[in-house]
Design an enzyme around this catalytic site. Structure first.
Site, PDB file in Angstrom:
ATOM      1  N   LYS A 129       0.973  -1.057  -0.121  1.00 27.81           N
ATOM      2  CA  LYS A 129      -0.046   0.031   0.015  1.00 27.81           C
ATOM      3  C   LYS A 129       0.950   1.324  -0.011  1.00 27.81           C
ATOM      4  CE  LYS A 129       0.512   1.822   3.298  1.00 27.81           C
ATOM      5  NZ  LYS A 129       2.060   2.251   3.860  1.00 27.81           N
ATOM      6  N   TYR A 214      -3.733   4.203   6.703  1.00 30.30           N
ATOM      7  CA  TYR A 214      -4.308   3.141   7.893  1.00 30.30           C
ATOM      8  C   TYR A 214      -5.433   3.854   8.507  1.00 30.30           C
ATOM      9  CZ  TYR A 214       0.316   0.578   7.134  1.00 30.30           C
ATOM     10  OH  TYR A 214       1.294  -0.227   6.675  1.00 30.30           O
TER      11      TYR A 214
END
Lengths: 361, 361
Positions: A129, A214
């Site tokens: 990511k 996140y």
């Protein structure tokens, strides 16, 4: 990326086509071989060690542009010469039956390049990511892996982390009632001003792309869907040289279709920003710290424990992907999820730039 | 309010005119007499008991529309009949030399009415937060009290609360470096659906006006200025009957002229939302819980204590105002501050409604 689209590869929904033609043996036969692409700090300190502890995976190959790293990894992990590639030779992964999965750990802006090469070599792809620096590139990645009849997973390690899963369970089971609001934040003071994370072309943005994601993921996990609208406020840069290319800190808000709002922050300037909190009808629960590789701590306002075992998050993530591949079952951390999050982050940047709420269709 | 402006009272800057003509004796002679207007829960459970512990104040009079309350307070506090008023007779406070300060504790949308009456009676006014339900009414209050040559203070108790002051000191002294981001939130699940706090005409809004204002004030204290731009996202109402008139929960962001951003939430739906956190260059510090009448707890990321004595916040607030009046020194919690915060909150509502960042001139 235009070339990819123009190639006219048919759109194949994931896993509709059985993966019978894949080169790997049956599930129980032997662990899936992983090729790690990009031997930076994350690959060196987290992923390679994790591969030593996985149940269904093994480090089978490496791709690096730095010969010295190849030498070191070869010595440390006993990688055969035939399984050591650079970015010019990685196409030849197609001929390497030891490799089932390519784990792309290069800078964000190279993920499409490396994912598409891996897909064309017939490999499944696990990509770190954020998925890429634009939604167009993410779409090209999804398309390429689909065209190859393989699976694409994004390295959302918290989706497999037991404390996050316990938080999700408390939310889903409504143990403290329905969740109405979320607060999540992740930031740290970034060091070396020359690193790629501070260059827009390679990083796609600043702390939002790197760690703010996140906070977004945590809210998405708890709510069980993607945000449909965002607002954002950027702090004024205190170091306009270091942060010439990317934001320094951002406060942003997510609105979900079920009506929940999440208030989030991210920063490359300040630390101590590492938590997620769910506000529900009969209480509050959360993780502080929430996003570290280890040492995550849960809490509930009713003083019941929010506990879970500590695991190697990268090993768990890789084993889950191996399980999905072996069972021919779609990964829960799909390329579509990665693409959607990139769209959300681009919407957050647009909101910060325009001062408007940006809807995400 | 138009009548006030039309009255043509000259604009008198506060405290330019010496307060020599006020009816109260010299500072040390005797405590200032307070008239409490609006004998609801806050007046009954916090303010009247606090007046028994103040150094420079005493409960001298009451204004209530409920005769039974007058009887009860008279008996409990020995208030003479001549110092018991209702809303029709409170003009006669002008003739009561026992009263120096009128503490307005009526619903938000009656603050202007009662403040202006008190000012016309020649009294100083301490008005509960939020100051009023519109900036126009706030301005009328400021004007009326100035015209009377008296002082106007807003009941921002946290401005005198030692933990908040210690947090302010840590910020100002840069003990953990410069503050870059703030997160603050205050909410609670509201009970009785018939109460005035849920009626827009009397409350001016929902949790933002009632408790979100504490998050705004905390950020303002730490930064040392007012926000210049706001964004906001309202949650979808889960109880559209109870919250027909006001918002249920809001996430909002404040941007300050020095570049700091604050990420805030407020709610009448969920509790457990009672904290303020400052993210600074070398660490983090905050209060959790932050906004209660007692039991405030401070923390610092460097594990040094963020401690302070526990005080009666209402007594401290009233004593400070008495000191300001006695010393002919302007209060730090001025009507201008109250007005500015109402403008900020109206901007937050506009941002939530329009989906746009709203600048505050």
């Amino acid at each position: 990326m235009a070339a990819i689209a123009a190639a006219g590869a048919p759109f194949v929904p994931p896993l509709v086509r059985p993966l019978a033609h894949r080169a790997t043996p049956t599930p129980s036969a032997k662990p899936l071989g992983f090729a790690v692409v990009g031997l930076g700090s994350l690959a060196t300190n987290q992923i390679a060690p994790a591969l030593q502890t996985t149940k269904n995976c093994r480090l089978a190959a490496i791709v690096t542009g730095t010969p010295a790293k190849a030498v070191k990894w070869k010595a440390q992990y006993g990688i055969p010469d035939r399984s050591i590639y650079d970015y010019d030779t990685m196409d030849r992964l197609a001929d390497n039956p030891d490799v089932d999965v390519v784990y792309v750990v290069t800078p964000n802006g190279l993920h499409a390049r490396d994912t598409i090469k891996a897909a064309r070599a017939g490999k499944h792809v696990l990509c770190e990511k954020p998925m890429e620096v634009s939604s167009e590139r993410c779409q090209a990645m999804v398309d390429a892996v689909k065209a190859a009849g393989r699976q694409l997973a994004i390295g959302y390690r918290c989706r497999f982390e037991p404390h996050h899963l316990e938080m999700l369970r408390v939310a889903r089971d409504r143990e403290l009632g329905e969740v109405r609001l979320i607060e999540a934040a992740f930031g740290f003071p970034i060091g070396d001003p020359t690193q790629w994370r501070l260059k827009r072309a390679l990083a796609g943005g600043g702390p939002l792309m790197d760690v703010g994601i996140y906070a977004i993921q945590s809210a998405e996990m708890i709510v069980g869907s993607y945000p449909v609208a965002v607002t954002a406020v950027e702090t004024t840069k205190t170091d306009p040289v270091k942060f010439a290319d990317v934001e320094e800190s951002l406060a942003f808000e997510l609105k979900f279709a079920n009506g929940v709002a999440a208030s989030c922050m991210t920063s490359y300037k300040v630390g101590g920003m590492n938590r997620t909190t769910a506000f529900a009808d009969r209480g509050t629960f959360g993780l502080t710290p929430a996003f570290n590789y280890d040492g995550i701590r849960g809490w509930r306002s009713d003083a019941k424990p929010l506990e879970a075992p500590e695991v190697d998050q990268f090993a768990t993530e890789m084993d889950d992907f191996a399980d999905c591949i072996n069972a021919n079952r779609p990964t829960s951390v799909s390329g579509e999820m990665g693409l959607r999050d990139v769209r959300t982050m681009m919407a957050i940047y647009e909101a910060a730039r325009t001062g408007r709420t940006v809807q995400i269709a």
